[in-house]
Design a protein around this motif. Structure first.
Motif, PDB file in Angstrom:
ATOM      1  N   ASP A 132     -78.179  -5.737 -56.562  1.00 36.14           N
ATOM      2  CA  ASP A 132     -78.972  -6.796 -55.967  1.00 36.14           C
ATOM      3  C   ASP A 132     -80.392  -6.276 -55.794  1.00 36.14           C
ATOM      4  O   ASP A 132     -80.634  -5.070 -55.829  1.00 36.14           O
ATOM      5  CB  ASP A 132     -78.378  -7.240 -54.630  1.00 36.14           C
ATOM      6  CG  ASP A 132     -78.793  -8.659 -54.241  1.00 36.14           C
ATOM      7  OD1 ASP A 132     -79.617  -9.276 -54.954  1.00 36.14           O
ATOM      8  OD2 ASP A 132     -78.301  -9.152 -53.213  1.00 36.14           O
TER       9      ASP A 132
ATOM     10  N   LYS B 273     -71.991  -3.683 -59.350  1.00 38.45           N
ATOM     11  CA  LYS B 273     -72.730  -4.765 -58.693  1.00 38.45           C
ATOM     12  C   LYS B 273     -74.127  -4.257 -58.368  1.00 38.45           C
ATOM     13  O   LYS B 273     -74.320  -3.067 -58.122  1.00 38.45           O
ATOM     14  CB  LYS B 273     -72.058  -5.190 -57.377  1.00 38.45           C
ATOM     15  CG  LYS B 273     -70.648  -5.697 -57.510  1.00 38.45           C
ATOM     16  CD  LYS B 273     -70.611  -7.068 -58.131  1.00 38.45           C
ATOM     17  CE  LYS B 273     -69.174  -7.536 -58.264  1.00 38.45           C
ATOM     18  NZ  LYS B 273     -69.059  -8.789 -58.941  1.00 38.45           N
TER      19      LYS B 273
ATOM     20  N   ASN C 115     -74.894  -7.933 -45.892  1.00 39.27           N
ATOM     21  CA  ASN C 115     -74.187  -8.950 -46.681  1.00 39.27           C
ATOM     22  C   ASN C 115     -73.691  -8.359 -47.998  1.00 39.27           C
ATOM     23  O   ASN C 115     -72.562  -8.630 -48.420  1.00 39.27           O
ATOM     24  CB  ASN C 115     -75.085 -10.159 -46.943  1.00 39.27           C
ATOM     25  CG  ASN C 115     -75.321 -10.984 -45.704  1.00 39.27           C
ATOM     26  OD1 ASN C 115     -74.584 -10.908 -44.727  1.00 39.27           O
ATOM     27  ND2 ASN C 115     -76.395 -11.755 -45.710  1.00 39.27           N
ATOM     28  N   PHE C 116     -74.526  -7.555 -48.659  1.00 40.75           N
ATOM     29  CA  PHE C 116     -74.112  -6.900 -49.899  1.00 40.75           C
ATOM     30  C   PHE C 116     -72.902  -6.000 -49.629  1.00 40.75           C
ATOM     31  O   PHE C 116     -71.921  -6.024 -50.373  1.00 40.75           O
ATOM     32  CB  PHE C 116     -75.275  -6.075 -50.472  1.00 40.75           C
ATOM     33  CG  PHE C 116     -74.926  -5.359 -51.748  1.00 40.75           C
ATOM     34  CD1 PHE C 116     -75.118  -5.988 -52.970  1.00 40.75           C
ATOM     35  CD2 PHE C 116     -74.418  -4.069 -51.733  1.00 40.75           C
ATOM     36  CE1 PHE C 116     -74.795  -5.343 -54.158  1.00 40.75           C
ATOM     37  CE2 PHE C 116     -74.099  -3.417 -52.909  1.00 40.75           C
ATOM     38  CZ  PHE C 116     -74.282  -4.049 -54.131  1.00 40.75           C
TER      39      PHE C 116
ATOM     40  N   GLN D  64     -69.688  -7.963 -48.989  1.00 43.18           N
ATOM     41  CA  GLN D  64     -69.166  -8.579 -50.213  1.00 43.18           C
ATOM     42  C   GLN D  64     -68.542  -7.566 -51.166  1.00 43.18           C
ATOM     43  O   GLN D  64     -67.573  -7.873 -51.846  1.00 43.18           O
ATOM     44  CB  GLN D  64     -70.290  -9.308 -50.955  1.00 43.18           C
ATOM     45  CG  GLN D  64     -70.760 -10.563 -50.289  1.00 43.18           C
ATOM     46  CD  GLN D  64     -71.935 -11.183 -51.044  1.00 43.18           C
ATOM     47  OE1 GLN D  64     -72.268 -10.790 -52.146  1.00 43.18           O
ATOM     48  NE2 GLN D  64     -72.570 -12.163 -50.424  1.00 43.18           N
ATOM     49  N   HIS D  65     -69.118  -6.360 -51.219  1.00 43.96           N
ATOM     50  CA  HIS D  65     -68.739  -5.459 -52.305  1.00 43.96           C
ATOM     51  C   HIS D  65     -68.155  -4.110 -51.895  1.00 43.96           C
ATOM     52  O   HIS D  65     -67.399  -3.527 -52.670  1.00 43.96           O
ATOM     53  CB  HIS D  65     -69.950  -5.208 -53.206  1.00 43.96           C
ATOM     54  CG  HIS D  65     -70.587  -6.466 -53.703  1.00 43.96           C
ATOM     55  ND1 HIS D  65     -69.937  -7.370 -54.522  1.00 43.96           N
ATOM     56  CD2 HIS D  65     -71.811  -6.986 -53.476  1.00 43.96           C
ATOM     57  CE1 HIS D  65     -70.740  -8.385 -54.781  1.00 43.96           C
ATOM     58  NE2 HIS D  65     -71.876  -8.182 -54.161  1.00 43.96           N
TER      59      HIS D  65
END
Length: 147
Positions: A8, A6, A28-29, A32-33
């Motif tokens: 961003d 992943k 947030n990243f 999520q991951h």
């Protein structure tokens, strides 16, 4: 060969008021991951602190003589075994190895950020890119790597 799981990207103006936005984006990243991959809250906290230190250093030092509209770009890449944060700035390059580490118990104005970064991450590098920007690379290994 390992591939990126992943990633961003964030581009913000060179403004300390945007630090909360940068940290929220990173949190947030992570939520999520990273959480489901077994990364501890302690690891995520240290990474967020390293990101904050890198971002504020770019604003305060690299961009101090540049207009506030100058952008800072941040890339986050999650690999199977590690997380990499790259913070790109447009300032003059410097050699972090030339910074003398303060002796314990002594006072020194400035220079602590680089040593903090090296203690928060497993690997830290600062290099000039071919496009004339500087890149601060912060690497932290996950559960299967170093703690």
């Amino acid at each position: 060969m390992l591939s990126i799981m992943k990633q961003d990207h964030l581009r913000v103006k060179s403004d300390l008021k945007l630090l909360n936005q940068v940290q929220q984006w990173f949190e947030n990243f992570c939520l999520q991951h990273l959480s489901q991959l077994g990364w501890s809250e302690s690891q995520l906290y240290r990474l967020n602190l390293a990101l904050a230190e890198g971002f504020t250093n770019a604003v305060r030092h690299a961009h101090h003589a540049l207009p506030p509209e100058t952008t800072i770009e941040i890339d986050v890449s999650l690999w199977i075994d590690r997380l990499e944060i790259r913070i790109w700035d447009h300032g003059k390059p410097f050699n972090p190895d030339a910074i003398v580490e303060p002796e314990p118990g002594t006072l020194q104005v400035g220079g602590y950020g680089w040593f903090l970064l090296r203690r928060l991450a497993d690997s830290v590098a600062y290099e000039r890119g071919p496009d004339g920007r500087n890149c601060l690379l912060i690497v932290k290994y996950g559960q299967k790597g170093q703690q």
